[in-house]
Design a protein around this motif. Structure first.
Motif, PDB file in Angstrom:
ATOM      1  N   VAL A   1       0.869  -1.182   0.062  1.00 48.63           N
ATOM      2  CA  VAL A   1      -0.006  -0.124  -0.115  1.00 48.63           C
ATOM      3  C   VAL A   1       0.821   1.316   0.054  1.00 48.63           C
ATOM      4  O   VAL A   1       1.913   1.503   0.845  1.00 48.63           O
ATOM      5  CB  VAL A   1      -1.041   0.102   1.153  1.00 48.63           C
ATOM      6  N   ASN A   2       0.789   2.091  -0.904  1.00 49.60           N
ATOM      7  CA  ASN A   2       1.300   3.340  -0.977  1.00 49.60           C
ATOM      8  C   ASN A   2       1.009   4.611   0.015  1.00 49.60           C
ATOM      9  O   ASN A   2       0.003   4.127   0.911  1.00 49.60           O
ATOM     10  CB  ASN A   2       1.455   3.960  -2.508  1.00 49.60           C
ATOM     11  N   ASN A   3       1.685   5.791  -0.078  1.00 49.38           N
ATOM     12  CA  ASN A   3       1.083   6.731   0.865  1.00 49.38           C
ATOM     13  C   ASN A   3      -0.041   7.263   0.399  1.00 49.38           C
ATOM     14  O   ASN A   3      -0.554   8.030   1.457  1.00 49.38           O
ATOM     15  CB  ASN A   3       2.157   7.938   0.720  1.00 49.38           C
ATOM     16  N   ASN A   4      -0.873   7.009  -0.713  1.00 47.41           N
ATOM     17  CA  ASN A   4      -2.029   7.437  -0.954  1.00 47.41           C
ATOM     18  C   ASN A   4      -3.299   6.439  -0.340  1.00 47.41           C
ATOM     19  O   ASN A   4      -4.243   6.500  -0.874  1.00 47.41           O
ATOM     20  CB  ASN A   4      -2.324   7.752  -2.281  1.00 47.41           C
ATOM     21  N   ASP A   5      -2.706   5.476   0.341  1.00 45.62           N
ATOM     22  CA  ASP A   5      -3.577   4.575   0.765  1.00 45.62           C
ATOM     23  C   ASP A   5      -4.308   3.539  -0.375  1.00 45.62           C
ATOM     24  O   ASP A   5      -5.299   3.144  -0.057  1.00 45.62           O
ATOM     25  CB  ASP A   5      -4.783   4.845   1.673  1.00 45.62           C
ATOM     26  N   GLN A   6      -3.382   3.269  -1.242  1.00 46.67           N
ATOM     27  CA  GLN A   6      -4.007   2.690  -2.281  1.00 46.67           C
ATOM     28  C   GLN A   6      -2.928   1.396  -2.750  1.00 46.67           C
ATOM     29  O   GLN A   6      -1.679   1.602  -2.699  1.00 46.67           O
ATOM     30  CB  GLN A   6      -3.955   3.550  -3.683  1.00 46.67           C
TER      31      GLN A   6
ATOM     32  N   VAL B   1      -1.050  -3.746   6.518  1.00 47.07           N
ATOM     33  CA  VAL B   1      -1.276  -2.332   6.454  1.00 47.07           C
ATOM     34  C   VAL B   1      -1.409  -1.782   7.973  1.00 47.07           C
ATOM     35  O   VAL B   1      -2.334  -2.163   8.661  1.00 47.07           O
ATOM     36  CB  VAL B   1      -2.060  -2.077   5.421  1.00 47.07           C
TER      37      VAL B   1
ATOM     38  N   SER C   1      -1.109   2.137  10.048  1.00 51.45           N
ATOM     39  CA  SER C   1      -1.172   3.545   9.733  1.00 51.45           C
ATOM     40  C   SER C   1      -1.190   4.247  11.327  1.00 51.45           C
ATOM     41  O   SER C   1      -1.471   3.539  12.116  1.00 51.45           O
ATOM     42  CB  SER C   1      -2.519   3.951   9.133  1.00 51.45           C
TER      43      SER C   1
ATOM     44  N   ARG D   1      -4.991  -3.058   9.071  1.00 46.41           N
ATOM     45  CA  ARG D   1      -5.831  -3.867   8.279  1.00 46.41           C
ATOM     46  C   ARG D   1      -5.044  -4.976   7.611  1.00 46.41           C
ATOM     47  O   ARG D   1      -3.897  -4.828   7.169  1.00 46.41           O
ATOM     48  CB  ARG D   1      -6.606  -3.272   7.388  1.00 46.41           C
TER      49      ARG D   1
ATOM     50  N   ASP E   1      -9.809  -3.474  -2.894  1.00 48.52           N
ATOM     51  CA  ASP E   1      -9.347  -2.104  -2.448  1.00 48.52           C
ATOM     52  C   ASP E   1     -10.384  -0.915  -2.810  1.00 48.52           C
ATOM     53  O   ASP E   1     -10.243   0.154  -2.115  1.00 48.52           O
ATOM     54  CB  ASP E   1      -7.852  -2.036  -2.998  1.00 48.52           C
TER      55      ASP E   1
ATOM     56  N   ARG F   1     -12.253   1.853  -0.422  1.00 46.73           N
ATOM     57  CA  ARG F   1     -11.894   3.193  -0.514  1.00 46.73           C
ATOM     58  C   ARG F   1     -13.579   4.101  -0.713  1.00 46.73           C
ATOM     59  O   ARG F   1     -13.536   4.947  -0.230  1.00 46.73           O
ATOM     60  CB  ARG F   1     -11.031   3.490  -1.608  1.00 46.73           C
TER      61      ARG F   1
END
Length: 488
Positions: free
Chosen positions: A140-145, A222, A224, A236, A394, A398
């Motif tokens: 998962v990248n910094n954009n939560d994707q 993941v 945060s 998660r 995903d 979102r």
């Protein structure tokens, strides 16, 4: 690989087993190393040495002999040809537009299946072809994707139960750190299951322990951190082990293995022909006479000074030349080249043939490459199904949507060279054939009913006959001066 202790939920028990397991699991994969080396142009010929036996029967390296080393990068061409043949055109990711529930899905998919993802696929297929297998990792990248990267398969091993089911996956890697003013190798192990990942660390040859620098450990896939003064960790899981083992084929054979011996023979034929040309560029001076000289000295005279002294009683001088078997070696290299592309199941771009390069001939040359690509494409589609499950999940997370994986289809459009003139000639013949057919229908129009005539014309031009009849209700069609209507 099966190791009962590593399947335990007791982190201390796992840590105690890691040291022995890592040493046994991550041994050198010789086939994969060779595949990588030949892809990079580091063929065995670069290590070639020439030897001879001296007067005492001792084997020695001949450093005066020419030793030209020319590695030929067939492996690079064959692997890149296969990968580009499959992926040179854009991967088509399509959504059923007629389904009202798919509104907005295509826009979301474009964020995942972008140019970066296509580059990852190319790297994955290239690495799998050279190693025999490779891993795709979902992170998962910094954009939560969620996004995907290639992970080195030589540092990853699955952990299976007694039935061969993959229960966990172990990833091993090293780094050099300065600890107490001393450089030391720090060994890292990550163990993934469907919900968590656990991190272990060992300095040098020490035993493994839980990595206390990472908290929590174990942790979800993941995590945060909140932005409060007292950050709170949440996380998660992806619901599956976030690694996919992509196999080049069922036996995980590299693209090099079927053709390595042929490439080596080609390199040797080429190198030794160059050596002969280099060593025999000048005539050999032959001196006949009684002289005290050893065989070793004589050999060095031949190589270094192009001269040899014989032990005959009559002194004489002569020049000798050497006929290099160029034609035989050239023919052998041609045969090797043909077999390299044949058993490598690739297209030889230098193949000329009889000059009649029609599209039928071109397609026949792609036959073996098509066969190999078919097998790989099947595995690629299975990989894309796994990727798509994570992507759709995903997106739903979102957006709070309810998209399903069956709303998305993938298509790989292959690319091959074609003879445009041949294609144009075929198109002209097809157009002329249709023109003759139309003229024939016009000539018999007065003798057949309108329905039969319309059906034949619609069949000829591959259009929907129902649409044609519907248009005829509002528009009169001319046919050789006679009007056509829907009345029979």
């Amino acid at each position: 690989m099966n190791d009962t202790a590593l399947l335990s939920n007791d982190t201390q028990q796992v840590a105690q087993s890691l040291k022995v397991f890592v040493k046994s699991a991550f041994v050198e994969n010789e086939d994969a190393k060779k595949g990588i080396a030949y892809y990079e142009g580091k063929n065995d010929i670069v290590d070639n040495k020439i030897y001879y036996y001296d007067d005492n029967g001792t084997l020695k390296e001949d450093k005066n002999a020419s030793n030209i080393k020319i590695p030929h990068r067939f492996m690079t061409e064959i692997v890149d040809q296969k990968v580009q043949y499959l992926l040179s055109n854009d991967l088509k990711v399509e959504v059923d537009s007629e389904n009202n529930t798919t509104s907005g899905l295509q826009e979301q998919l474009d964020k995942y299946y972008n140019a970066q993802f296509k580059q990852v696929l190319q790297d994955l297929l290239t690495n799998a072809s050279t190693k025999g297998f490779e891993y795709l990792y979902a992170q998962v990248n910094n954009n939560d994707q969620i996004q995907f990267i290639v992970a080195d398969g030589l540092k990853i091993t699955p952990l299976t139960d007694d039935k061969g089911n993959v229960i966990k996956l172990l990833r091993y890697w090293q780094e050099n750190l300065l600890i107490n003013s001393k450089k030391q190798i720090v060994n890292h192990v990550e163990i993934y299951d469907n919900n968590t990942v656990t991190y272990y660390v060992a300095v040098g040859n020490d035993n493994y322990n839980l990595d206390t620098s990472l908290k929590p450990n174990p942790r979800p896939h993941v995590i945060s951190l909140s932005s409060d003064d007292e950050p709170e960790i949440s996380g998660r899981s992806l619901g599956t082990i976030p690694f996919y083992r992509f196999q080049n084929n069922n036996s995980e054979e590299t693209d090099l293995q079927p053709i390595k011996a042929l490439i080596d023979d080609y390199d040797i034929m080429n190198a030794y022909m160059s050596n002969n040309l280099q060593d025999m560029a000048e005539a050999i001076y032959v001196f006949n006479g009684d002289m005290d000289i050893s065989t070793s000295e004589m050999k060095q005279n031949i190589k270094a000074k192009k001269a040899v002294i014989t032990g005959t009683s009559e002194n004489s001088f002569d020049l000798k030349t050497y006929d290099i078997p160029v034609e035989a070696r050239t023919r052998k290299m041609e045969i090797d080249r043909q077999n390299i592309y044949k058993f490598g199941m690739a297209v030889d771009s230098l193949q000329v043939g009889d000059g009649n390069i029609t599209n039928v001939v071109i397609m026949s040359r792609y036959e073996l490459l098509n066969m190999k690509a078919n097998k790989l494409e099947t595995r690629l589609m299975a990989l894309l199904d796994w990727v798509n499950q994570l992507v759709i999940s995903d997106i739903n997370r979102r957006l709070g949507s309810t998209y399903t994986t069956d709303m998305v289809t993938f298509e790989v459009e292959r690319s091959m060279l074609i003879n445009e003139q041949d294609k144009a000639n075929i198109a002209k013949i097809e157009a002329d054939t249709k023109s003759v057919a139309v003229q024939t229908l016009i000539s018999i129009a007065p003798y057949v009913d309108n329905t039969t005539l319309v059906n034949k014309i619609a069949e000829l031009f591959d259009v929907d006959v129902g649409t044609v009849i519907e248009n005829m209700r509002t528009q009169e069609y001319g046919n050789d001066g006679a009007g056509i209507n829907t009345a029979d």
